[in-house]
Design a protein around this motif. Sequence first.
Motif: not given
Length: 132
Positions: A74, A90-92, A94-96, A98-99, A101, A103
Motif C-alpha cells: 500500500e 493506496r488502501g489503508h 491512503e485512508a490514514r 486522509h484522516e 490531513r 496530502d
Amino acid sequence: MTAILLRTGVDMVDVERLTRMIELSGAEFLESSWTAAERLYCADRPDRLASRWAAKEATMKALDRGIGQVSPLEVEVVAGEGQMPTLLLRGHAEARAHELRLDTWSVSLTHEDRWALAFVVGIGSTPHEQHR
C-alpha cells in the motif's frame, strides 16, 4: 488561518540481512513486499529493495501505523532512473493519510555498502483556531 502539519518517519535497513531474507523466502517475500513496478525498477538489487523497504517503514511511522495495519504494497516508491522518488499510497495507507490531513509526501532514499536509509515527510494543513 491554517497551520502546516508535518509528520515524519525514518528507517534504516541492513542490506545484508534483507538479502538473506530474500534468499530464504524468495518470490513470495518479494511479491508481498514490493509492487511489480518497484521490483522491475530495482532489478533484483538488494540495496535498492532495502531503501524502498526503509521508505515503506518510514511512511508507516509517519502514519502512526505498522505492518498489519498497513500492507507494504500500500506504500509504493515511484521513480524513474535519475528522477527524484515519490510516494504513492493506496488502501489503508491512503485512508490514514486522509484522516491525518496529509496530502503531500516527500521521500529521500540512500544506500551505502551495508545500509539503506529512508526519510519521509508527510505534509498537510489543518484549520487553526485562534485563541481568544
